[in-house]
Design a protein around this motif. Structure first.
Motif, PDB file in Angstrom:
ATOM      1  N   UNK A  71     -41.381  17.528 -63.851  1.00 15.99           N
ATOM      2  CA  UNK A  71     -41.121  18.144 -62.545  1.00 15.99           C
ATOM      3  C   UNK A  71     -39.647  18.010 -62.201  1.00 15.99           C
ATOM      4  N   UNK A  72     -39.103  19.069 -61.613  1.00 18.10           N
ATOM      5  CA  UNK A  72     -37.668  19.072 -61.329  1.00 18.10           C
ATOM      6  C   UNK A  72     -37.404  19.918 -60.093  1.00 18.10           C
ATOM      7  N   UNK A  79     -31.464  19.222 -63.293  1.00 17.10           N
ATOM      8  CA  UNK A  79     -31.572  19.370 -64.750  1.00 17.10           C
ATOM      9  C   UNK A  79     -32.919  18.870 -65.245  1.00 17.10           C
ATOM     10  N   UNK A  80     -33.576  19.684 -66.063  1.00 19.25           N
ATOM     11  CA  UNK A  80     -34.843  19.290 -66.693  1.00 19.25           C
ATOM     12  C   UNK A  80     -34.580  18.978 -68.165  1.00 19.25           C
ATOM     13  N   UNK A  81     -35.138  17.891 -68.620  1.00 19.08           N
ATOM     14  CA  UNK A  81     -35.037  17.519 -70.033  1.00 19.08           C
ATOM     15  C   UNK A  81     -36.444  17.358 -70.598  1.00 19.08           C
ATOM     16  N   UNK A  82     -36.732  18.096 -71.649  1.00 13.91           N
ATOM     17  CA  UNK A  82     -38.042  18.089 -72.282  1.00 13.91           C
ATOM     18  C   UNK A  82     -37.869  17.529 -73.692  1.00 13.91           C
ATOM     19  N   UNK A  83     -38.584  16.471 -73.985  1.00 11.93           N
ATOM     20  CA  UNK A  83     -38.433  15.839 -75.291  1.00 11.93           C
ATOM     21  C   UNK A  83     -39.529  16.276 -76.256  1.00 11.93           C
ATOM     22  N   UNK A 140     -31.791  24.310 -62.776  1.00  8.66           N
ATOM     23  CA  UNK A 140     -33.140  24.881 -62.869  1.00  8.66           C
ATOM     24  C   UNK A 140     -33.407  25.853 -61.729  1.00  8.66           C
ATOM     25  N   UNK A 141     -34.064  26.956 -62.088  1.00  3.47           N
ATOM     26  CA  UNK A 141     -34.451  27.988 -61.125  1.00  3.47           C
ATOM     27  C   UNK A 141     -35.976  28.086 -61.086  1.00  3.47           C
ATOM     28  N   UNK A 142     -36.488  28.684 -60.021  1.00  2.96           N
ATOM     29  CA  UNK A 142     -37.935  28.846 -59.889  1.00  2.96           C
ATOM     30  C   UNK A 142     -38.515  29.618 -61.072  1.00  2.96           C
ATOM     31  N   UNK A 143     -37.759  30.553 -61.596  1.00  2.03           N
ATOM     32  CA  UNK A 143     -38.213  31.366 -62.720  1.00  2.03           C
ATOM     33  C   UNK A 143     -38.319  30.621 -64.037  1.00  2.03           C
ATOM     34  N   UNK A 192     -45.317  21.634 -81.071  1.00  2.00           N
ATOM     35  CA  UNK A 192     -45.535  20.463 -80.250  1.00  2.00           C
ATOM     36  C   UNK A 192     -46.707  20.691 -79.318  1.00  2.00           C
ATOM     37  N   UNK A 193     -47.066  19.637 -78.597  1.00  2.00           N
ATOM     38  CA  UNK A 193     -48.236  19.677 -77.721  1.00  2.00           C
ATOM     39  C   UNK A 193     -48.006  20.460 -76.449  1.00  2.00           C
ATOM     40  N   UNK A 194     -46.751  20.770 -76.152  1.00  2.00           N
ATOM     41  CA  UNK A 194     -46.437  21.579 -74.983  1.00  2.00           C
ATOM     42  C   UNK A 194     -46.140  20.760 -73.741  1.00  2.00           C
ATOM     43  N   UNK A 195     -45.189  21.243 -72.938  1.00  2.00           N
ATOM     44  CA  UNK A 195     -44.804  20.593 -71.680  1.00  2.00           C
ATOM     45  C   UNK A 195     -44.785  21.625 -70.574  1.00  2.00           C
ATOM     46  N   UNK A 196     -45.485  21.312 -69.497  1.00  2.00           N
ATOM     47  CA  UNK A 196     -45.486  22.200 -68.335  1.00  2.00           C
ATOM     48  C   UNK A 196     -44.342  21.771 -67.420  1.00  2.00           C
ATOM     49  N   UNK A 197     -43.423  22.684 -67.181  1.00  2.00           N
ATOM     50  CA  UNK A 197     -42.315  22.411 -66.267  1.00  2.00           C
ATOM     51  C   UNK A 197     -42.637  22.999 -64.905  1.00  2.00           C
ATOM     52  N   UNK A 198     -42.632  22.114 -63.904  1.00  2.00           N
ATOM     53  CA  UNK A 198     -42.898  22.519 -62.528  1.00  2.00           C
ATOM     54  C   UNK A 198     -41.606  22.407 -61.727  1.00  2.00           C
TER      55      UNK A 198
END
Lengths: 108, 129
Positions: free
Chosen positions: A11-12, A17-21, A77-80, A100-106
């Protein structure tokens, strides 16, 4: 078989800034690719070869890869940008693609 | 414009056969590998296999080997995914994707890998009695 592990969610706030590992055994020795999938849509390639962007993908999307972790970074980060994100490598030992297993970014 | 256009949604009964398609345009169809990715309802992406339309060389994920058949007709720039006997567990969205192949050398060892640069919009397959 080769396994890629991602956090289920990130969540961001907008503008941050969002970081996805993406974790995998010695993933730094492989080329990592990242896909964005918005609800009801097909995946879209956003980063390939660890850190390259296809044409049309904003510079806000960047990637890095070292050791046992690859990272997709989304700046300003933008809403889109709210979507599921998947990392992907090619497993040479079994000659197959692996996601990968996937990450949901909110976006808050 | 490079495009992959997939066939429409299918509703089938268990035990029935099915063949879905993916037509490429805007590029040399025989010069790129093309593959299939499964996404079960509410789940992540699963790589199924690829085919090189130029010579029909095909590779499958062990999870899907023997369960599906991937083929291609280069004369009409179309790849296919088929089942001989569907199961309820085959209910999913299926995407075709153009695969870009890259190769390199690390410490005198050559290697290759693929990533997916263009995707079709997906074909929904529902298997229910």
């Amino acid at each position: 078989s080769y396994v890629l592990t991602q956090p289920p969610s990130v969540s961001v706030a907008p503008g941050q800034t969002a970081r996805i590992t993406c974790g995998g055994n010695n993933i730094g020795s492989k080329s990592v690719h990242w896909y964005q999938q918005k609800p009801g849509q097909a995946p879209v390639l956003v980063v390939y070869d660890d850190s390259d962007r296809p044409s049309g993908i904003p510079e806000r999307f960047s990637g890095s890869n070292s050791g046992n972790t690859a990272t997709l970074t989304i700046s300003r980060v933008e809403a889109g940008d709210e979507a599921d994100y998947y990392c992907q490598v090619w497993d040479s030992s079994s000659d197959r693609g692996v996601f990968g297993t996937g990450t949901k970014v909110t976006v808050l | 414009e490079v495009q992959l256009v997939q066939s429409g949604a299918e509703v089938k009964k268990p035990g029935e056969s099915l063949k879905i398609s993916c037509k490429g345009s805007g590029y040399s169809f025989t010069s790129y590998w093309i593959g299939w990715v499964r996404q079960m309802p509410g789940k992540g992406l699963e790589w199924m296999g690829i085919i090189y339309p130029g010579d029909s060389d095909t590779r499958y994920s062990p999870s899907f080997q023997g369960q599906v058949t991937i083929s291609a007709d280069k004369s009409i720039s179309t790849a296919y995914l088929q089942w001989s006997s569907l199961k309820a567990s085959d209910t999913a969205m299926y995407y075709c994707a153009r695969h870009v192949m890259r190769d390199g050398v690390v410490a005198t060892i050559s290697y290759y890998y693929y990533y997916m640069d263009v995707w079709g919009k997906g074909t929904t397959v529902t298997v229910s009695s």
